[in-house]
Write a protein that holds these residues in place. Structure first.
Motif, mmCIF file in Angstrom:
data_model
loop_
_atom_site.group_PDB
_atom_site.id
_atom_site.type_symbol
_atom_site.label_atom_id
_atom_site.label_comp_id
_atom_site.label_asym_id
_atom_site.label_seq_id
_atom_site.Cartn_x
_atom_site.Cartn_y
_atom_site.Cartn_z
ATOM 1 N N LEU A 242 0.838 -1.206 0.000
ATOM 2 C CA LEU A 242 0.000 0.000 0.000
ATOM 3 C C LEU A 242 0.868 1.249 0.000
ATOM 4 C CD1 LEU A 242 -2.895 -0.826 2.490
ATOM 5 C CD2 LEU A 242 -3.070 -0.484 0.034
ATOM 6 N N LYS A 243 0.649 2.084 -0.995
ATOM 7 C CA LYS A 243 1.363 3.358 -1.093
ATOM 8 C C LYS A 243 0.395 4.403 -1.610
ATOM 9 C CE LYS A 243 6.048 1.682 -1.814
ATOM 10 N NZ LYS A 243 6.233 1.321 -0.481
ATOM 11 N N LYS A 244 0.504 5.601 -1.068
ATOM 12 C CA LYS A 244 -0.345 6.713 -1.526
ATOM 13 C C LYS A 244 0.345 7.371 -2.713
ATOM 14 C CE LYS A 244 -1.044 9.971 1.459
ATOM 15 N NZ LYS A 244 -1.512 10.947 2.442
ATOM 16 N N ASP A 245 -0.385 7.489 -3.830
ATOM 17 C CA ASP A 245 0.210 8.103 -5.013
ATOM 18 C C ASP A 245 0.093 9.632 -4.945
ATOM 19 O OD1 ASP A 245 -2.373 8.788 -5.882
ATOM 20 O OD2 ASP A 245 -2.461 7.224 -7.408
ATOM 21 N N ASP A 246 0.610 10.296 -5.972
ATOM 22 C CA ASP A 246 0.625 11.765 -5.991
ATOM 23 C C ASP A 246 -0.765 12.378 -6.159
ATOM 24 O OD1 ASP A 246 0.404 10.830 -8.598
ATOM 25 O OD2 ASP A 246 1.553 12.475 -9.458
ATOM 26 N N LYS A 247 -1.780 11.559 -6.404
ATOM 27 C CA LYS A 247 -3.152 12.046 -6.553
ATOM 28 C C LYS A 247 -3.981 11.777 -5.298
ATOM 29 C CE LYS A 247 -2.888 11.577 -11.466
ATOM 30 N NZ LYS A 247 -3.160 10.800 -12.626
ATOM 31 N N GLY A 248 -3.347 11.239 -4.238
ATOM 32 C CA GLY A 248 -4.041 10.992 -2.978
ATOM 33 C C GLY A 248 -4.779 9.663 -2.934
ATOM 34 N N ILE A 249 -4.492 8.760 -3.860
ATOM 35 C CA ILE A 249 -5.152 7.451 -3.889
ATOM 36 C C ILE A 249 -4.176 6.391 -3.383
ATOM 37 C CG2 ILE A 249 -6.190 5.673 -5.373
ATOM 38 C CD1 ILE A 249 -7.143 7.979 -7.184
ATOM 39 N N TRP A 250 -4.630 5.621 -2.386
ATOM 40 C CA TRP A 250 -3.833 4.515 -1.882
ATOM 41 C C TRP A 250 -3.968 3.363 -2.863
ATOM 42 C CZ3 TRP A 250 -0.580 4.225 2.254
ATOM 43 C CH2 TRP A 250 -0.616 5.281 3.161
ATOM 44 N N ARG A 251 -2.846 2.791 -3.278
ATOM 45 C CA ARG A 251 -2.846 1.672 -4.221
ATOM 46 C C ARG A 251 -1.993 0.540 -3.665
ATOM 47 N NH1 ARG A 251 -5.268 3.585 -8.817
ATOM 48 N NH2 ARG A 251 -5.147 5.828 -9.118
ATOM 49 N N GLY A 252 -2.389 -0.687 -4.002
ATOM 50 C CA GLY A 252 -1.627 -1.839 -3.549
ATOM 51 C C GLY A 252 -2.145 -3.105 -4.197
ATOM 52 N N GLN A 253 -1.715 -4.229 -3.658
ATOM 53 C CA GLN A 253 -2.134 -5.534 -4.150
ATOM 54 C C GLN A 253 -2.816 -6.280 -3.013
ATOM 55 O OE1 GLN A 253 1.431 -4.814 -4.333
ATOM 56 N NE2 GLN A 253 0.884 -3.578 -6.103
ATOM 57 N N ALA A 254 -3.737 -7.142 -3.398
ATOM 58 C CA ALA A 254 -4.451 -7.964 -2.420
ATOM 59 C C ALA A 254 -5.006 -9.189 -3.135
ATOM 60 C CB ALA A 254 -5.585 -7.157 -1.789
ATOM 61 N N THR A 255 -5.605 -10.075 -2.364
ATOM 62 C CA THR A 255 -6.288 -11.218 -2.960
ATOM 63 C C THR A 255 -7.757 -11.163 -2.572
ATOM 64 O OG1 THR A 255 -5.782 -12.661 -1.090
ATOM 65 C CG2 THR A 255 -4.256 -12.728 -2.943
ATOM 66 N N LEU A 256 -8.578 -11.608 -3.507
ATOM 67 C CA LEU A 256 -10.011 -11.706 -3.283
ATOM 68 C C LEU A 256 -10.432 -13.068 -3.804
ATOM 69 C CD1 LEU A 256 -12.597 -10.270 -2.347
ATOM 70 C CD2 LEU A 256 -12.902 -9.502 -4.698
ATOM 71 N N ASN A 257 -10.938 -13.893 -2.915
ATOM 72 C CA ASN A 257 -11.326 -15.257 -3.269
ATOM 73 C C ASN A 257 -10.165 -16.017 -3.904
ATOM 74 O OD1 ASN A 257 -13.941 -14.827 -2.326
ATOM 75 N ND2 ASN A 257 -14.572 -13.960 -4.283
ATOM 76 N N GLY A 258 -8.964 -15.806 -3.365
ATOM 77 C CA GLY A 258 -7.788 -16.535 -3.832
ATOM 78 C C GLY A 258 -7.143 -15.991 -5.087
#
Length: 128
Positions: free
Chosen positions: A96-112
């Motif tokens: 999770l990192k906040k970009d220059d536009k104020g949006i937190w972005r990252g990776q995750a899993t959903l249902n595997g």
């Protein structure tokens, strides 16, 4: 009409007018009410999308997948974003990192399945 009667009517309108303009909201929304994303909502109101991921469609976040993440000053912490993503059904959240536009972005899993996720300053969660 007498001047005294006119004065009384004017006083009632002046003093009683503001009482009619007051609005009080209490309680919770109806259980079958639509989310702001589905109803069109009030564009000027800062309100998160309340949709949850749809378990029968892996790697989607139901209509939250179509949520437009809005740019803006984001004061959420990484821990708060992590919790919001968990509440939306995501697991194994990382990067999770906040970009220059104020949006937190990252990776995750959903249902595997691995997905890229984003969370905006309103708390809207979207698979990307």
């Amino acid at each position: 009409m007498s001047p005294r009667a006119l004065s009384m009517i004017a006083a009632i309108l002046i003093l009683g007018g503001p009482a009619f303009a007051q609005t009080t909201t209490s309680g919770s929304p109806a259980p079958d009410s639509k989310t702001s994303a589905k109803s069109g909502g009030q564009e000027a109101v800062t309100r998160p999308n309340t949709d949850k991921p749809e378990a029968s469609k892996p790697a989607t976040a139901h209509s939250a997948a179509d949520a437009k993440l809005e740019e803006g000053s984001n004061s959420f912490t990484e821990a708060q974003m992590h919790k919001r993503l968990e509440n939306a059904g995501y697991k194994d959240i990382k990067g999770l990192k906040k970009d220059d536009k104020g949006i937190w972005r990252g990776q995750a899993t959903l249902n595997g399945k691995a997905v890229n996720v984003g969370v905006d300053f309103k708390g809207n969660v979207a698979a990307q």
